[in-house]
Design a protein around this motif. Structure first.
Motif, PDB file in Angstrom:
ATOM      1  N   TYR A 207       0.817  -1.216   0.000  1.00 34.61           N
ATOM      2  CA  TYR A 207       0.000   0.000   0.000  1.00 34.61           C
ATOM      3  C   TYR A 207       0.852   1.268   0.000  1.00 34.61           C
ATOM      4  N   LEU A 208       1.942   1.255   0.756  1.00 35.54           N
ATOM      5  CA  LEU A 208       2.749   2.474   0.949  1.00 35.54           C
ATOM      6  C   LEU A 208       3.962   2.547   0.026  1.00 35.54           C
ATOM      7  N   GLY A 209       4.272   1.458  -0.656  1.00 35.82           N
ATOM      8  CA  GLY A 209       5.520   1.400  -1.427  1.00 35.82           C
ATOM      9  C   GLY A 209       6.658   0.984  -0.512  1.00 35.82           C
ATOM     10  N   VAL A 210       7.843   1.561  -0.719  1.00 34.05           N
ATOM     11  CA  VAL A 210       9.010   1.197   0.086  1.00 34.05           C
ATOM     12  C   VAL A 210       8.985   1.953   1.413  1.00 34.05           C
ATOM     13  N   VAL A 211       9.065   1.206   2.523  1.00 40.67           N
ATOM     14  CA  VAL A 211       9.141   1.807   3.862  1.00 40.67           C
ATOM     15  C   VAL A 211      10.605   1.777   4.292  1.00 40.67           C
ATOM     16  N   ILE A 212      11.113   2.925   4.762  1.00 37.46           N
ATOM     17  CA  ILE A 212      12.543   3.067   5.078  1.00 37.46           C
ATOM     18  C   ILE A 212      12.739   3.265   6.576  1.00 37.46           C
ATOM     19  N   LEU A 213      13.581   2.422   7.177  1.00 42.47           N
ATOM     20  CA  LEU A 213      13.941   2.577   8.592  1.00 42.47           C
ATOM     21  C   LEU A 213      15.186   3.467   8.655  1.00 42.47           C
ATOM     22  N   VAL A 214      15.115   4.558   9.439  1.00 41.67           N
ATOM     23  CA  VAL A 214      16.220   5.530   9.474  1.00 41.67           C
ATOM     24  C   VAL A 214      16.694   5.772  10.899  1.00 41.67           C
ATOM     25  N   ARG A 215      17.952   6.168  10.996  1.00 40.50           N
ATOM     26  CA  ARG A 215      18.514   6.660  12.264  1.00 40.50           C
ATOM     27  C   ARG A 215      19.024   8.067  11.954  1.00 40.50           C
ATOM     28  N   VAL A 216      18.398   9.071  12.576  1.00 36.04           N
ATOM     29  CA  VAL A 216      18.780  10.467  12.326  1.00 36.04           C
ATOM     30  C   VAL A 216      20.057  10.775  13.104  1.00 36.04           C
ATOM     31  N   ILE A 217      21.062  11.305  12.415  1.00 34.59           N
ATOM     32  CA  ILE A 217      22.333  11.692  13.066  1.00 34.59           C
ATOM     33  C   ILE A 217      22.304  13.186  13.406  1.00 34.59           C
ATOM     34  N   ASP A 218      22.071  14.031  12.408  1.00 32.30           N
ATOM     35  CA  ASP A 218      21.986  15.491  12.589  1.00 32.30           C
ATOM     36  C   ASP A 218      20.704  16.012  11.950  1.00 32.30           C
ATOM     37  N   GLY A 219      20.243  17.174  12.429  1.00 28.94           N
ATOM     38  CA  GLY A 219      19.085  17.828  11.811  1.00 28.94           C
ATOM     39  C   GLY A 219      17.793  17.064  12.052  1.00 28.94           C
ATOM     40  N   TYR A 220      16.831  17.285  11.151  1.00 31.86           N
ATOM     41  CA  TYR A 220      15.503  16.691  11.309  1.00 31.86           C
ATOM     42  C   TYR A 220      15.007  16.084  10.003  1.00 31.86           C
ATOM     43  N   LEU A 221      14.139  15.089  10.118  1.00 30.62           N
ATOM     44  CA  LEU A 221      13.366  14.585   8.977  1.00 30.62           C
ATOM     45  C   LEU A 221      11.907  14.918   9.253  1.00 30.62           C
ATOM     46  N   LYS A 222      11.286  15.723   8.369  1.00 35.26           N
ATOM     47  CA  LYS A 222       9.920  16.189   8.617  1.00 35.26           C
ATOM     48  C   LYS A 222       8.997  15.775   7.485  1.00 35.26           C
ATOM     49  N   LYS A 223       7.726  15.693   7.814  1.00 28.98           N
ATOM     50  CA  LYS A 223       6.698  15.396   6.819  1.00 28.98           C
ATOM     51  C   LYS A 223       6.665  16.539   5.792  1.00 28.98           C
ATOM     52  N   HIS A 248       2.397   1.103  14.809  1.00 29.15           N
ATOM     53  CA  HIS A 248       2.761   2.257  13.987  1.00 29.15           C
ATOM     54  C   HIS A 248       2.179   3.523  14.626  1.00 29.15           C
ATOM     55  N   VAL A 249       3.033   4.495  14.908  1.00 26.65           N
ATOM     56  CA  VAL A 249       2.569   5.788  15.433  1.00 26.65           C
ATOM     57  C   VAL A 249       3.127   6.875  14.529  1.00 26.65           C
ATOM     58  N   MET A 250       2.238   7.723  13.983  1.00 25.42           N
ATOM     59  CA  MET A 250       2.671   8.782  13.074  1.00 25.42           C
ATOM     60  C   MET A 250       3.136  10.007  13.870  1.00 25.42           C
ATOM     61  N   LEU A 251       4.229  10.631  13.391  1.00 32.73           N
ATOM     62  CA  LEU A 251       4.780  11.848  14.006  1.00 32.73           C
ATOM     63  C   LEU A 251       4.940  12.915  12.929  1.00 32.73           C
ATOM     64  N   ASP A 252       5.263  14.129  13.381  1.00 35.12           N
ATOM     65  CA  ASP A 252       5.549  15.205  12.413  1.00 35.12           C
ATOM     66  C   ASP A 252       7.010  15.207  12.012  1.00 35.12           C
ATOM     67  N   GLU A 253       7.898  14.782  12.948  1.00 34.63           N
ATOM     68  CA  GLU A 253       9.327  14.836  12.634  1.00 34.63           C
ATOM     69  C   GLU A 253      10.116  13.850  13.507  1.00 34.63           C
ATOM     70  N   LEU A 254      11.327  13.537  13.028  1.00 37.77           N
ATOM     71  CA  LEU A 254      12.307  12.765  13.798  1.00 37.77           C
ATOM     72  C   LEU A 254      13.536  13.639  13.966  1.00 37.77           C
ATOM     73  N   GLY A 255      14.067  13.717  15.210  1.00 35.66           N
ATOM     74  CA  GLY A 255      15.217  14.569  15.482  1.00 35.66           C
ATOM     75  C   GLY A 255      16.501  13.785  15.657  1.00 35.66           C
ATOM     76  N   PRO A 256      17.611  14.457  16.004  1.00 33.80           N
ATOM     77  CA  PRO A 256      18.916  13.799  16.167  1.00 33.80           C
ATOM     78  C   PRO A 256      18.855  12.683  17.205  1.00 33.80           C
ATOM     79  N   GLY A 257      19.517  11.569  16.907  1.00 32.70           N
ATOM     80  CA  GLY A 257      19.579  10.439  17.835  1.00 32.70           C
ATOM     81  C   GLY A 257      18.370   9.537  17.785  1.00 32.70           C
ATOM     82  N   GLU A 258      17.321   9.924  17.055  1.00 31.33           N
ATOM     83  CA  GLU A 258      16.084   9.139  17.054  1.00 31.33           C
ATOM     84  C   GLU A 258      16.053   8.142  15.895  1.00 31.33           C
ATOM     85  N   MET A 259      15.263   7.072  16.094  1.00 32.18           N
ATOM     86  CA  MET A 259      15.082   6.065  15.054  1.00 32.18           C
ATOM     87  C   MET A 259      13.593   5.968  14.731  1.00 32.18           C
ATOM     88  N   GLY A 260      13.284   5.771  13.458  1.00 34.97           N
ATOM     89  CA  GLY A 260      11.882   5.654  13.054  1.00 34.97           C
ATOM     90  C   GLY A 260      11.803   5.279  11.593  1.00 34.97           C
TER      91      GLY A 260
END
Length: 602
Positions: A207-223, A248-260
Motif C-alpha cells: 500500500y505504501l511502497g518502500v518503507v525506510i527505517l532511518v537513524r537520524v544523526i543530525d538535523g531533522y526529517l519532517k513530513k 505504527h505511530v505517526m509523528l511530524d518529525e524525527l530529530g537527532p539520535g532518534e530512530m523511526g
C-alpha cells in the motif's frame, strides 16, 4: 518536539541463538507500556510466520519505548532485537552501526556460546558500551555465577555488575532498565546542522511502497520535506514519518539520535540502498556516512521455477526479497536441463533455506534448487584469475594452472564428552586444528576448514554428534590452493549440467558413486536401458544402470524350435539398441530435488 539527546538511549540486544533475546524484548515492551497486556503475545517483534514456527529471529526489528527512571526523568529507549544465527550476522552488523550500546544476553544454563563471541566482537568493533545480562534465572538449572565467570574468562568483559533477570517471568527487568539508562551512553548529534540520516533497513509494503527505517544523526526529517539519497542521487518528498512502539505511530518529525520510519511514495526498489545517507535536497550535508560494509555471499545456489512461465514472477519476487534482505544477491542464468532461473548468493545454508521457504510461502512459487556451492578462484596458465560461481562454467583442465577454494576459521564450543567425535568430523572434512582451549567443563575448538566441506551437511552432523549441545560459528579466512576437479553426471551419455559439482579429488569417487546410486532409484524406467555415469573429464569413475521395461515378445510362440524365440529376442535387442541411440531421457523434477539433497548422505 524531540527529546534532548541526553535522555535518549539507542541499544541492540545481542546473543547466541535461543538465549532469549526476543522474550527479553517482549518483557521490556510490556514493562514500558508499549503494548497492553491483552495485546501481548510471545515473540511480539518476530512478525514473520516463519520466525514464530522456527523460534528464531530472521529480521532485526526496532521499537521505541518510554521509560520513567527512578531519578524522575523520562527516557526514550530505541531497542533493536537482532538475530542470533551466524547466517544473519549482516542484520546484526547493520543494527550495531545504528546504536551506541548493546545488551549482551547470556543464558544462565548454557553460558557463553560460539555466536555470543562473534556478536560481542562485532559490538566491540563498533565501539559499543556493553551491559552483560544473565537471562533465564527462573530455570532450576540456572547458574548465575558460572555464567558471569564464563563472560569474564571467554570474552574478557567485566561481569561483576551483570544484570540477572528472567525474560519469561519479568524478574529483574526493572534493574535492567535502570542499567540501560545509567550505563549506556546517549547519542551524539547537532540539531542545527544540515539533515543527515542513515538508511538502516527498508522493506516493501503493497500500500505504501518502500518503507525506510532511518537513524537520524543530525538535523531533522519532517513530513513534506524534500530529501536526497546521496549514493543513488534520487530525490523524494516525505509523505509519512513515524515510529514503532511496536504499533505504527505517526509523528511530524524525527530529530537527532532518534530512530523511526519514513515513506516517500517510492516504487523503485533500486532507489533505497541499505547504508545510504539521506539529506535535505536544499541544505545538503557535506559528507556522506560511511554506511555498512557490503555483505559477502558465502554459499551460491540456483533457483529454477518448475513452470518456466513463472520466470518473471520469480524475478520480481527475488527483487522484493532483496529489498527486505540486503544480503541476498542474485543474477539470471540458464541451464540446459532446467531452463531459465537465477543464481543466488547467501550468507549460509540456513539463509538459503529461509529464502527458499519465503519464496514458496509469500509468493507461491514452486522451485528447483541446485546443489549449494562456493566461489572458486581459477588461475589460468598466464596467471590471470577468474572467479567461478557455477561448476558448469569451469574451463578445460588443460587451461588451468591451479584452483583455489575459500577456507573458514570455525569456532566450536562443546561439552568435553563430545570432543572426540567432533575432532574426527573436522579431520574427515580436511580441517586443520588451530587451537584447543578449555572454559570450565567445555572445550573451545578453533579449526580451519574448507567452506565447500561445510555447506552440505556439516552443521547437521555436528549437532547429531554433540546431541545438540555444541555451538558453531565461522568467518571467512582467505583462499588456498587445493587439488579440485569438476565432477560431471551423465545420463544416457548426455551431461546433466544442474548436477555438476566441484569436489576434492580424494572424495570424487565416493561423491560420484553416491549420486549415481541415488539417481538410479529416482529416474523412472524407460523402454531402453539407461546408463548413469559419474565422470571426471573423459574418465568414468562410477556407473549405475536403470534396466529397460521389456515386452514379452515370445508370448505368441507356442512350442516350435528355440531358434524362433531367439530370432524374436534378437529383433527386440536391435530395437532397444536403436531406441537407446535416439531415445531422450526425461528426468522428472522431483528426481533433481531429491538427488541434490546431499545432506542425507551417509
Amino acid at each position: 518536539m524531540s527529546k534532548p539527546l541526553e535522555h535518549i538511549r539507542n541499544f541492540a540486544i545481542i546473543a547466541h541463538i535461543d538465549h532469549g533475546k526476543s522474550t527479553l524484548a517482549d518483557r521490556l515492551i510490556q514493562t514500558c507500556g508499549g503494548l497492553e497486556d491483552r495485546e501481548m503475545k510471545e515473540q511480539v517483534l518476530d512478525n514473520m510466520e516463519l520466525e514464530r514456527e522456527r523460534g528464531i529471529t530472521i529480521k532485526a526489528q526496532t521499537v521505541r519505548l518510554t521509560y520513567k527512571a527512578k531519578d524522575g526523568i523520562e527516557y526514550q529507549l530505541n531497542l533493536m532485537d537482532t538475530p542470533g544465527h551466524v547466517d544473519f550476522s549482516y542484520e546484526v552488523s547493520r543494527s550495531l552501526a545504528s546504536c551506541e550500546g548493546s545488551l549482551l544476553v547470556v543464558d544462565s544454563t548454557q553460558g557463553v556460546e560460539a555466536q555470543t563471541l562473534a556478536n560481542v566482537y562485532q559490538a566491540i568493533d563498533n565501539s559499543h558500551d556493553i551491559v552483560p545480562v544473565i537471562n533465564k534465572i527462573d530455570l532450576p538449572a540456572a547458574d548465575i555465577e558460572s555464567a558471569k565467570k564464563e563472560v569474564e574468562d571467554v570474552i574478557g568483559l567485566d561481569a561483576s555488575e551483570a544484570v540477572p533477570c528472567s525474560g519469561k517471568t519479568g524478574e529483574g527487568i526493572d534493574n535492567l532498565l535502570e542499567a540501560i539508562v545509567a550505563k549506556l551512553p546517549p547519542p551524539k548529534g547537532d540539531t542545527d546542522a544540515p539533515t543527515k540520516a542513515l538508511l538502516v533497513d527498508s522493506w516493501y509494503d503493497s500500500y505504501l511502497g518502500v518503507v525506510i527505517l532511518v537513524r537520524v544523526i543530525d538535523g531533522y526529517l519532517k513530513k513534506g520535506q524534500k530529501i536526497r539519497f546521496m549514493n543513488t542521487g534520487a530525490t523524494r518528498d516525505i509523505d509519512r514519518v513515524g515510529i514503532f512502539t511496536p504499533k505504527h505511530v505517526m509523528l511530524d518529525e524525527l530529530g537527532p539520535g532518534e530512530m523511526g520510519f519514513i515513506t516517500a511514495g517510492i516504487k523503485d526498489i533500486s532507489d533505497t540502498k541499505v547504508g545510504d545517507t539521506i539529506t535535505d535536497e536544499k541544505y545538503q550535508c557535506e559528507t556522506a556516512l560511511t554506511g555498512f560494509k557490503p555483505s559477502v555471499p558465502m554459499v551460491f545456489c540456483s533457483f529454477y521455477p518448475i513452470d518456466n512461465g513463472e520466470y518473471e514472477k520469480l524475478k520480481d519476487s527475488l527483487a522484493r526479497l532483496a529489498l527486505n534482505d540486503a544480503s541476498l544477491h542474485f543474477e539470471a542464468e540458464s541451464s540446459q536441463a532446467l531452463g531459465m532461473g537465477f543464481r543466488c548468493g547467501f550468507l549460509g545454508l540456513l539463509h538459503m533455506e529461509i529464502i527458499q521457504e519465503r519464496l514458496a510461502r509469500e509468493f507461491d512459487l514452486d522451485l528447483i534448487p541446485t546443489a549449494p556451492s562456493v566461489v572458486y578462484q581459477i588461475y589460468d596458465m598466464k596467471g590471470k584469475m577468474t572467479e567461478l560461481y557455477n561448476p558448469v562454467d569451469m574451463p578445460d583442465p588443460t587451461h588451468i594452472e591451479h584452483v583455489e577454494e575459500p577456507w573458514i576459521k570455525a569456532t566450536i564450543l562443546t561439552p568435553d564428552e563430545f570432543l572426540g567425535g567432533l575432532l574426527t568430523l573436522c579431520q574427515e572434512r580436511r580441517g586443520s586444528q588451530i587451537e584447543l582451549t578449555y572454559a570450565g567443563a567445555r572445550a573451545m575448538l578453533v579449526y580451519r576448514l574448507p567452506l565447500n566441506e561445510v555447506v552440505f551437511d556439516f552443521y547437521d552432523r555436528l549437532k547429531s554428534i554433540s546431541k545438540g549441545y555444541a555451538s558453531f560459528d565461522y568467518e571467512l579466512d582467505g583462499y588456498a590452493q587445493e587439488d579440485l576437479i569438476k565432477l560431471d553426471i551423465k545420463v544416457n551419455d548426455e551431461p546433466v549440467d544442474a548436477l555438476s559439482m566441484i569436489v576434492h579429488r580424494s572424495q570424487a569417487e565416493r561423491r560420484g558413486r553416491h549420486l549415481c546410486e541415488r539417481l538410479k532409484e529416482l529416474i523412472p524406467r524407460q523402454m531402453f536401458k539407461i546408463a548413469i555415469q559419474a565422470a571426471i573429464g573423459g574418465k568414468i569413475i562410477a556407473r549405475e544402470n536403470v534396466s529397460a521395461l521389456r515386452k514379452d515378445v515370445t508370448a505368441k510362440c507356442y512350442g516350435g524350435d528355440i531358434s524362433r524365440k531367439k530370432k524374436l529376442l534378437d529383433k527386440q535387442k536391435k530395437g532397444k539398441k536403436k531406441m537407446r541411440q535416439y531415445g531422450n531421457v526425461e528426468i522428472p523434477q522431483s528426481a533433481f530435488i531429491a538427488a541434490l539433497k546431499m545432506g542425507d548422505e551417509k
